[in-house]
Every structure is written in structure tokens, then in C-alpha cells.
Design a protein around this motif. Structure first.
Motif, short mmCIF file in Angstrom:
data_model
loop_
_atom_site.label_atom_id
_atom_site.label_comp_id
_atom_site.label_asym_id
_atom_site.label_seq_id
_atom_site.Cartn_x
_atom_site.Cartn_y
_atom_site.Cartn_z
N VAL A 43 58.82 53.87 49.50
CA VAL A 43 59.03 54.41 50.94
C VAL A 43 59.27 53.51 51.34
CG1 VAL A 43 57.53 54.96 52.52
CG2 VAL A 43 56.98 55.80 50.81
N GLN A 44 60.09 52.82 51.45
CA GLN A 44 60.70 51.50 51.58
C GLN A 44 61.25 51.19 53.32
OE1 GLN A 44 62.53 49.21 49.77
NE2 GLN A 44 62.01 50.38 48.09
N GLN A 45 61.08 52.37 54.53
CA GLN A 45 61.19 52.03 55.32
C GLN A 45 59.61 51.24 56.23
OE1 GLN A 45 62.35 55.03 54.66
NE2 GLN A 45 63.32 56.19 55.01
N THR A 46 59.90 50.67 56.50
CA THR A 46 58.49 49.47 57.04
C THR A 46 58.38 51.13 58.26
OG1 THR A 46 59.85 48.45 56.93
CG2 THR A 46 57.06 47.63 57.31
N ARG A 47 58.80 51.96 58.53
CA ARG A 47 58.19 52.53 60.03
C ARG A 47 57.30 53.73 59.28
NH1 ARG A 47 61.64 56.65 62.59
NH2 ARG A 47 62.86 55.96 61.25
N TRP A 48 57.81 54.55 58.19
CA TRP A 48 57.13 55.42 57.25
C TRP A 48 55.29 55.29 57.06
CZ3 TRP A 48 56.43 60.09 58.54
CH2 TRP A 48 58.24 61.19 58.21
N GLN A 49 55.93 53.67 56.13
CA GLN A 49 55.18 52.95 55.25
C GLN A 49 53.78 53.20 56.98
OE1 GLN A 49 56.52 49.32 53.68
NE2 GLN A 49 56.35 50.29 51.96
N GLU A 50 54.56 51.83 57.96
CA GLU A 50 53.02 52.25 58.58
C GLU A 50 52.39 53.27 59.49
OE1 GLU A 50 51.74 49.37 59.78
OE2 GLU A 50 52.83 48.79 57.89
#
Lengths: 287, 320
Positions: free
Chosen positions: A100-107
Motif C-alpha cells: 500500500v504505497q499511497q500514504t493517504r491510504w495507509q493513514e
């Protein structure tokens, strides 16, 4: 060098420092008080019979027997639910930190997990029981394992996630530069390097699962017999404490205190063991 | 191969590169999906509770359920107000007792304590957080309830009994106050840990700038650090409140469980989680009883979810 004069400001500094030290002492002494209460009331009633036998007839009126069935039941539920939660948690935690590369999704996912962490276990317990009613299932060890696994799932994922976030990027990049895929990095490099932290996360979740009462109240049920099958009701230590304390007989209540002592020791051993094991395993990582 | 052989499991993989990359692609495709499993579980829980609580929500208006004061399931009366107020009382007392010492302790550990002290205190707090609820309940039963009964009731109620808040209306120590004290001790490690973490995110420049212009350490804390971390402190309190709100076993052991609206610290209370724990699983023959209890579970779920969501969104601002 001039000595600081006692101005109003310095006085405020001193007073506040003392107040803060007082708060610290208050918090620490409360912990001491809890441990001392459990030891001083639990230890005198602790006998070999308590940990080596199941309840005999009239146990709840003060006759002989012990809580071995509940100790074993708790360990089974703790192990089973930890295993089940581990199967789901590890891939999720690895995926979250590998793919899960996008930090947005991780967060966003981390936020959801943090919110789920606090859902009261009684809610899961009630949910489990209503599902069991719908399908006509009795309380059983398996139901207890599944519901406790749901309770500890967010805890375990989030604890593992915090560990995996600290994976040194150099190591990952070095492995990728050799031509490995990200899957192979996760499987062969991250997993090994981060093993000590993952073990701590797993044991923390185990400690949580073994001590939870509200989730097993309806789902695992209670029985005086030893747990023998996944499909029969199973006693647990927290419920053994609760039920023994709710009798009017002093001798039974004394054994309830001893059961609480056993549970505390069990949880402390797991908690301290987690630290020790993590330390011992860190020998095998790349510093 | 040969001298460049890599001594690891990965190096022994003799499949063609295409197979290894296919494996990677499959993992890639599934990775985002599996991370939603916990959320899907929550969805299932919520849907199951809504479906099962639906009959009672159709029979009675929500207002009548939440604000009704009579709880007689056998007579078809499901007023939850005594339980809601019981929960609010116990939670508020717990939070009010826990917050001041927690904030002060967190500041002391973070800003004053030497590394050695810190290394001793942190693991102790972790252990405090790991103790199971039922053990806190036993402690409450053995220490807090007798303390309330023999010290606080004569002391506080004797001196301030003319105030309704401190009136002594029943002789035992099983009370809102006992539940509040137990909850306060249970949520203290959580609040300390959160505030401690936030204090670590404060840039050191802020501290040094304040000290450089001559402020004492406490003035730095009071005028610089506290305003900076105030949203985080509020989030920590909300988080503690939400934990206290849903705590079941420890509380039900010390509050007396009498379905009456409490008016004093020394009254008994019957919080919502205790209502589920004590009654679910039996007396299922009474119509709508189980729907009523599952509605209570739904209320707990929704309230805790919203509380946690607010707290976590605030805390996100500190950690990146």
C-alpha cells in the motif's frame, strides 16, 4: 555564580515540580496497591489443589476442587484466538507496509484500526451470541476463540504495523536492488529482520485475549468440566473469578481471590516474557 | 550462480522470473483488499446488531427507549435512562479523577525525569495497562468498596452531605464513586501513554526558545508546551472516556447494579455494559428483551466509534 533568588517564579517552578512528583508517586503507589492487594489476599488461599483439580461437587458452596479447567480453558482460548488473529494480521500488516504505497491510504487504514481498537469487547460478545442464536449454536470453545480473535485482531495488526514501520529502508532497498520482488522482500527480509518486534506484538495480543471476560461470557460459556472438544462449552479464568466472587460463601470467595492471583501471574509472565523473548531474538537481526 | 550464489531462501528460488513477478502481482492486487478485513468485520457486527435490534426500534420510538425511566422487560417497559445516566456518572467520575494525575505524570516523565527513571516507569505503566479488567474488579471489591464505605461515606458525606452530590442514600460502598475510582485507575496508563507520545512530537526548538528568553521550566510547560499539545490532551481524554464508557466487568463488580437514576456519588449505578453482561443469555423468552439488549450494544458501538474517531483524527495532526 549567584544563587538563584526565591522569586515568585522560582517558587512556582518548585511547587509545580513537587506536585508532579506527587502525581507520579500517586500513580505508582496505586499500581503497588493493586499488586499488593491481589498478592496478600490471593496467595494465602492458593493451594496445589486449586491449580491441579477441576471443581468437585459443591465447589461453589466451599467444598473441594480447583480451577484447572478454567486455567486450561483460558490458555486454549488465548492460544486459539492468537493463532487465528495471527493468520489474518500478519498478511495485513505486511501488505500495509509493502504494497500500500499511497500514504493517504495507509493513514486511512491505520485510523480505522485505531478506532476499532477501542470497541468494547462486550459488543463483540453480544454480536457473537446473537449470531450463534440465529444458527442455533451452543456456547463452545470454538465460538469463544473466534470472538476473542475479533477483539484482538485490530490490536495485533496495529502493534505489528508499528513494528514493521521501523524496518530500515536501506535493507529493503538493498534487497530490491538485487532483483528480488517486493513479495520476496516481505517474506524473506522484513519478516526476519522484524521478528523480535512481531513476537512482542503477538504476545501482547495473547495477554489481552487471555484476560478478557466480556467477550467469552456468552460465547464460550462456562462449565466445571475440562475442555475436551472445540464444540463444548469451556470455562475461562476471568469468569471463574467472577462466579466465585458472586457466591455468598467466604471460602469460595477466597478461592476467587486466588484465581485472580493466578490470572495476574499468567498475564505478567506473558507480558514480561514478551520483552525477554524480543530481546533474545534481536540477536538474529541485522544491526 | 557459482561465486555469486546468495545464501538465503530467496536465492534458491529457481522459478523463472515471470512466475516470481506473477506472485508479486497477485500479492499487489490483494494487498489493499485484505487490509479492509477488520472494517468488514465491523460492518458485519453493526449490521447484525441493527437487524436484531430492529424489532424494538419499530415497536417503541427511540426517544421513549432512551429517556424512559422504567425498566420492566416482563411488562414491556424498556426505559434505558437509569442505565444511560449510570454510565455517564461512572464515566465522568472516572475521567475527572484520572485526568489531572495523568497529565501531571506524563509531563513529569517527559520533561523532568532522568532517562533512568523513565526506563523504570514506562514498563511499569505498560504492565498496568496489561492487567485484565477482572483483576481491577477484584481490587475494587477488596480495597475500593470498603474504602468508600468506611472512609469516604462518613468523611465526605458526613461533612458535605447537605449537597445532593455527596448525599448518602444507601449503606454500602458499592457506588458510582467506587466504579469511578476503578475506571480512573484503568484508564490512567492509556492517558499517560498518549500524552507522553504527544509531548515527544513537540519540536525541541520551542522548548529551547522559551528557556533562552528566561522562562522557567514550568513556565515553558504552561505557556508553550500546553497550548501546543492542548488538542492532543483533549484527544487523550476522549480516548480515556471512550475506554471507560465500554468497560464492563471491572465496573459491574463494584457499582451495585440497581436500575435507578443516581443522584449522588454514593448512590449505586447500573451502567449499560453491565446491563448486557448481567442479562444477556438468560430470560430470552420475554418478547423484545434480546432486541433491547442488542440495541444497548449498538448504542455502545456507535458512541465508542464516534468518540474514538474524533480522538484519533485530532491525534493524527501530531503524528505527521
Amino acid at each position: 555564580m549567584q544563587r538563584p533568588t526565591l522569586t515568585r517564579r522560582n517558587l512556582g517552578e518548585m511547587v509545580m515540580k513537587r506536585i508532579m512528583q506527587g502525581a507520579l508517586v500517586l500513580v505508582m503507589s496505586t499500581l503497588g496497591l493493586i499488586v499488593w492487594t491481589i498478592i496478600s489476599r490471593g496467595l494465602p488461599s492458593l493451594t496445589w489443589e486449586m491449580v491441579s483439580q477441576t471443581p468437585k461437587g459443591g465447589f461453589y458452596m466451599g467444598k473441594g476442587g480447583g480451577v484447572l479447567n478454567a486455567i486450561l480453558g483460558s490458555i486454549y482460548i488465548g492460544l486459539g484466538s492468537t493463532m487465528l488473529a495471527l493468520i489474518v494480521s500478519l498478511p495485513i500488516a505486511l501488505a500495509l507496509n509493502t504494497y500500500v504505497q499511497q500514504t493517504r491510504w495507509q493513514e486511512r487504514i491505520r485510523l480505522m484500526l485505531d478506532v476499532l481498537w477501542g470497541i468494547p469487547s462486550i459488543v463483540y460478545g453480544a454480536f457473537g451470541f446473537t449470531v450463534m442464536l440465529t444458527f442455533g449454536l451452543r456456547a463452545s470453545l470454538l465460538a469463544g476463540i473466534v470472538i476473542v480473535a475479533l477483539v484482538i485482531l485490530p490490536i495485533m495488526i496495529r502493534a505489528m504495523d508499528e513494528v514493521l514501520r521501523r524496518m530500515p529502508t536501506d535493507l529493503t532497498h538493498a534487497a530490491l536492488a538485487l532483483g528480488t520482488t517486493r513479495f520476496e522482500v516481505a517474506r524473506h527480509v522484513v519478516l526476519r529482520q522484524m521478528l523480535p518486534g512481531l513476537v512482542t506484538a503477538i504476545l501482547l495480543a495473547f495477554g489481552r485475549g487471555i484476560g478478557d471476560a466480556a467477550s467469552v461470557l456468552f460465547t464460550a460459556g462456562y462449565t466445571d468440566r475440562m475442555p475436551t472438544s472445540l464444540f463444548s462449552p469451556t470455562a475461562t479464568l476471568p469468569l471463574a473469578v467472577l462466579f466465585q466472587l458472586s457466591t455468598p460463601f467466604e471460602a469460595v470467595r477466597e478461592r476467587g481471590y486466588a484465581s485472580a492471583f493466578i490470572l495476574t501471574i499468567l498475564v505478567l509472565v506473558v507480558s514480561i516474557g514478551a520483552r525477554w523473548l524480543s530481546h533474545a531474538l534481536s540477536r538474529y537481526t541485522i544491526k | 550462480m557459482g561465486i555469486f550464489e546468495i545464501r538465503s531462501d530467496a536465492g534458491r528460488d529457481t522459478r523463472p522470473a515471470s512466475a516470481r513477478h506473477r506472485q508479486d502481482a497477485i500479492a499487489q492486487r490483494w494487498s489493499l483488499r485484505i487490509t479492509f478485513i477488520p472494517l468488514i468485520v465491523l460492518g458485519f457486527v453493526a449490521i447484525a446488531l441493527i437487524v436484531r435490534a430492529w424489532p424494538i426500534l419499530q415497536t417503541y420510538p427511540l426517544i421513549a427507549l432512551l429517556f424512559g425511566t422504567v425498566w420492566k422487560p416482563s411488562a414491556g417497559q424498556f426505559g434505558l435512562w437509569p442505565f444511560i445516566t449510570g454510565t455517564l456518572w461512572v464515566t465522568s467520575v472516572g475521567v475527572i479523577l484520572a485526568v489531572p494525575p495523568s497529565i501531571l505524570t506524563a509531563i513529569y516523565i517527559s520533561e523532568y525525569a532522568q532517562t533512568r527513571t523513565r526506563l523504570i516507569i514506562k514498563p511499569i505503566l505498560d504492565v498496568l495497562a496489561a492487567i485484565p479488567p477482572v483483576v481491577y474488579g477484584v481490587w475494587g471489591l477488596l480495597a475500593v468498596v470498603p474504602f468508600v464505605e468506611s472512609v469516604l461515606v462518613p468523611g465526605l458525606s458526613g461533612a458535605l452531605g447537605f449537597l445532593p452530590l455527596f448525599a448518602s442514600n444507601q449503606p454500602t460502598g458499592f457506588s458510582v464513586l467506587a466504579g469511578g475510582i476503578v475506571l480512573a485507575v484503568m484508564i490512567t496508563p492509556l492517558i499517560i501513554a498518549v500524552i507522553y507520545e504527544i509531548l515527544h512530537t513537540v519540536p525541541n526548538d520551542l522548548r529551547q526558545a522559551s528557556l533562552a528568553v528566561g522562562a522557567t521550566r514550568w513556565e515553558t510547560i504552561w505557556r508553550v508546551l500546553l497550548p501546543y499539545i492542548m488538542p492532543g490532551i483533549i484527544a487523550a481524554i476522549v480516548l480515556g472516556a471512550s475506554r471507560a464508557f465500554g468497560e464492563t466487568i471491572a465496573v459491574l463488580m463494584v457499582v451495585g447494579n440497581v436500575p435507578k437514576v443516581p443522584t449522588s456519588l454514593f448512590d449505586t449505578a447500573y451502567p449499560l455494559p453491565a446491563l448486557i453482561a448481567n442479562n444477556y443469555g438468560e430470560m430470552m423468552s420475554i418478547p423484545l428483551y434480546d432486541a433491547a439488549l442488542l440495541m444497548v450494544a449498538l448504542v455502545l458501538l456507535v458512541v465508542v466509534f464516534i468518540f474514538n474517531l474524533i480522538a484519533m483524527m485530532i491525534l493524527r495532526r501530531f503524528v505527521r
